[in-house]
Motif scaffolding. Sequence first.
Motif, PDB file in Angstrom:
ATOM      1  N   LEU A 165      17.605  -9.198  -1.641  1.00 50.16           N
ATOM      2  CA  LEU A 165      16.486  -9.112  -0.034  1.00 50.16           C
ATOM      3  C   LEU A 165      16.111  -8.010   0.094  1.00 50.16           C
ATOM      4  CD1 LEU A 165      18.256 -12.734   1.728  1.00 50.16           C
ATOM      5  CD2 LEU A 165      16.379 -11.986   0.627  1.00 50.16           C
ATOM      6  N   ILE A 166      15.135  -7.206   0.607  1.00 49.08           N
ATOM      7  CA  ILE A 166      14.358  -6.497   0.924  1.00 49.08           C
ATOM      8  C   ILE A 166      13.715  -6.365   1.933  1.00 49.08           C
ATOM      9  CG2 ILE A 166      13.147  -4.094  -0.266  1.00 49.08           C
ATOM     10  CD1 ILE A 166      13.831  -4.679  -2.694  1.00 49.08           C
ATOM     11  N   PRO A 167      14.122  -5.883   2.872  1.00 50.69           N
ATOM     12  CA  PRO A 167      13.148  -6.115   4.552  1.00 50.69           C
ATOM     13  C   PRO A 167      12.021  -4.754   4.209  1.00 50.69           C
ATOM     14  CG  PRO A 167      15.581  -4.964   4.633  1.00 50.69           C
ATOM     15  CD  PRO A 167      15.107  -4.820   3.269  1.00 50.69           C
ATOM     16  N   ALA A 168      10.462  -6.239   4.180  1.00 47.92           N
ATOM     17  CA  ALA A 168       9.015  -4.988   3.535  1.00 47.92           C
ATOM     18  C   ALA A 168       9.180  -3.832   4.656  1.00 47.92           C
ATOM     19  CB  ALA A 168       8.461  -6.392   4.468  1.00 47.92           C
ATOM     20  N   LEU A 169       9.609  -3.941   5.901  1.00 48.51           N
ATOM     21  CA  LEU A 169       9.788  -2.494   6.370  1.00 48.51           C
ATOM     22  C   LEU A 169      10.089  -1.286   6.125  1.00 48.51           C
ATOM     23  CD1 LEU A 169       8.826  -3.654  10.400  1.00 48.51           C
ATOM     24  CD2 LEU A 169       7.633  -3.458   8.825  1.00 48.51           C
ATOM     25  N   ASP A 170      10.870  -1.421   5.175  1.00 47.72           N
ATOM     26  CA  ASP A 170      11.868  -0.117   4.080  1.00 47.72           C
ATOM     27  C   ASP A 170      10.791   0.348   3.413  1.00 47.72           C
ATOM     28  OD1 ASP A 170      13.847  -0.512   6.170  1.00 47.72           O
ATOM     29  OD2 ASP A 170      15.358  -1.371   4.387  1.00 47.72           O
ATOM     30  N   LEU A 171       9.919  -0.452   3.298  1.00 49.47           N
ATOM     31  CA  LEU A 171       8.827   0.298   1.906  1.00 49.47           C
ATOM     32  C   LEU A 171       7.968   1.359   2.696  1.00 49.47           C
ATOM     33  CD1 LEU A 171       9.276  -2.658   0.663  1.00 49.47           C
ATOM     34  CD2 LEU A 171       7.064  -2.700  -0.391  1.00 49.47           C
ATOM     35  N   GLN A 172       8.150   1.281   4.069  1.00 55.17           N
ATOM     36  CA  GLN A 172       7.419   2.281   4.598  1.00 55.17           C
ATOM     37  C   GLN A 172       8.021   4.333   4.077  1.00 55.17           C
ATOM     38  OE1 GLN A 172       5.577   1.074   8.675  1.00 55.17           O
ATOM     39  NE2 GLN A 172       6.637  -0.053   8.460  1.00 55.17           N
ATOM     40  N   SER A 173       9.621   3.890   3.894  1.00 55.50           N
ATOM     41  CA  SER A 173      10.285   5.362   4.214  1.00 55.50           C
ATOM     42  C   SER A 173      10.137   5.936   2.726  1.00 55.50           C
ATOM     43  CB  SER A 173      11.833   5.025   5.206  1.00 55.50           C
ATOM     44  OG  SER A 173      12.240   5.495   4.204  1.00 55.50           O
ATOM     45  N   PRO A 174      10.015   6.625   2.308  1.00 55.30           N
ATOM     46  CA  PRO A 174      10.107   6.826   1.052  1.00 55.30           C
ATOM     47  C   PRO A 174      11.869   6.769   0.814  1.00 55.30           C
ATOM     48  CG  PRO A 174       9.079   8.655   1.819  1.00 55.30           C
ATOM     49  CD  PRO A 174       9.499   7.570   3.272  1.00 55.30           C
ATOM     50  N   GLY A 185       0.868  -1.066  -0.249  1.00 54.25           N
ATOM     51  CA  GLY A 185       0.019  -0.012  -0.209  1.00 54.25           C
ATOM     52  C   GLY A 185       0.733   1.480  -0.240  1.00 54.25           C
ATOM     53  N   TYR A 186       1.926   1.040   0.562  1.00 59.33           N
ATOM     54  CA  TYR A 186       2.916   2.210   0.660  1.00 59.33           C
ATOM     55  C   TYR A 186       3.733   3.115  -1.137  1.00 59.33           C
ATOM     56  CZ  TYR A 186       3.199   2.214   6.057  1.00 59.33           C
ATOM     57  OH  TYR A 186       2.642   1.960   7.238  1.00 59.33           O
ATOM     58  N   LEU A 187       3.286   2.108  -1.425  1.00 59.55           N
ATOM     59  CA  LEU A 187       4.083   2.095  -3.070  1.00 59.55           C
ATOM     60  C   LEU A 187       3.012   2.716  -3.866  1.00 59.55           C
ATOM     61  CD1 LEU A 187       6.330  -0.856  -3.349  1.00 59.55           C
ATOM     62  CD2 LEU A 187       6.370   0.418  -2.056  1.00 59.55           C
ATOM     63  N   LYS A 188       1.865   2.338  -3.778  1.00 59.11           N
ATOM     64  CA  LYS A 188       0.961   2.480  -3.781  1.00 59.11           C
ATOM     65  C   LYS A 188       0.624   3.093  -5.688  1.00 59.11           C
ATOM     66  CE  LYS A 188       0.057   6.892  -1.526  1.00 59.11           C
ATOM     67  NZ  LYS A 188       1.365   7.612  -0.835  1.00 59.11           N
ATOM     68  N   ARG A 189       0.648   3.518  -6.128  1.00 57.97           N
ATOM     69  CA  ARG A 189       0.565   3.369  -7.783  1.00 57.97           C
ATOM     70  C   ARG A 189       1.785   2.106  -8.646  1.00 57.97           C
ATOM     71  NH1 ARG A 189      -2.898   7.688 -11.447  1.00 57.97           N
ATOM     72  NH2 ARG A 189      -0.397   7.789 -11.569  1.00 57.97           N
ATOM     73  N   GLU A 190       2.650   2.397  -7.830  1.00 56.45           N
ATOM     74  CA  GLU A 190       4.095   2.045  -8.625  1.00 56.45           C
ATOM     75  C   GLU A 190       4.219   0.628  -8.398  1.00 56.45           C
ATOM     76  OE1 GLU A 190       7.115   3.726  -6.195  1.00 56.45           O
ATOM     77  OE2 GLU A 190       9.101   3.602  -7.359  1.00 56.45           O
ATOM     78  N   LYS A 191       3.082   0.554  -7.608  1.00 56.47           N
ATOM     79  CA  LYS A 191       2.890  -1.341  -7.139  1.00 56.47           C
ATOM     80  C   LYS A 191       3.017  -2.048  -8.225  1.00 56.47           C
ATOM     81  CE  LYS A 191      -0.335  -3.939  -5.418  1.00 56.47           C
ATOM     82  NZ  LYS A 191      -2.227  -4.047  -3.993  1.00 56.47           N
TER      83      LYS A 191
END
Length: 306
Positions: free
Chosen positions: A149-158, A33-39
């Motif tokens: 490997l990307i930690p999921a919580l890092d998607l919260q920070s732009p 959801g943090y990525l909005k349309r970029e998802k």
Amino acid sequence: MENTLNEKIKIGISACMYGAKVRYNSKGFDILGYLKREKNDFLWTPVCPEVMSGLSVPRSSIRLVGGNGFDFWERSAQVKNRSGKNVSGMIRAGSMSCFETLKRVDVDAYIFMEGSPSCGINRTTLRKESLGKPPGVFGALLLKEQMFLIPALDLQSPLKWWDWKRRLVAFTWFKRKELNTFSEFFECWDILKILCQEIDEESSKGVEESIEFFSDKTNPKEFEKIQIEILDILRTPSNPIKIKKWLWENYNSLKKIHSIEVDKVREPEYLRGVTHVANEMLQVELEARKVKKCFKSSPIDYAPGR
Ligand code: SF4
């Protein structure tokens, strides 16, 4: 050489971070959801090793006993549930099944839920309670495979997401390149080297030295070894200090050479929040791409489907 990636990047993701309510306590979270349309710029493959093991939702939490995820695959550690039942066989089967799914899809990266004794990489703790030593069982398989490997919580920070994305795009572009000649390899390095220097100056110097002393410039096996070193550098996160420093340098070079100007890009010492820095980056990226120039902080243009 074209510095564009047009094919969509394929990403595996811990299903509980894709919104599936598959955690031991029947919870899940839609981190995308943090990525909005970029998802929509990516192709997603959600997997849950614990559910694929046959463990139910809800279930009692599991823990690694006698070692970490690597030890588990060497058969010197086990996975047990809260009542002490050994569920190692189930976890092995479920993890392998998810791993084979990711291999079948040929994913470029995996977004993991940190803290889980299955998907965790650096931590296997649940609300401060240790569930064994990291990495988790599935995490160990992904590390062995040298997955991005990307930690999921890092998607919260732009800013963190911007950093992960630019490196993932560069990583995927370079990984998919067929390198037949030294000049092809060298052109790629020329595009990536400033970003690599920002991430890890020491290792980038090592790459430069290896290139200088190539024993056989006609042997693609020689480039492959160094390609692996470069991909390793691209897996490593940068940090806000380095990002700001190189933004300033790369932006000023675009300004000087190509007259590209963006409002409000600040010098590294100017105090501002990380969201502001992420916006500066996106603006420079956009302006440089409009006139088809390379912004060295983010050297590969990701244009899926264009
Ligand atoms: S962390 Fe991994 S194993 Fe645990 S619920 Fe999420 S996807 Fe499943």
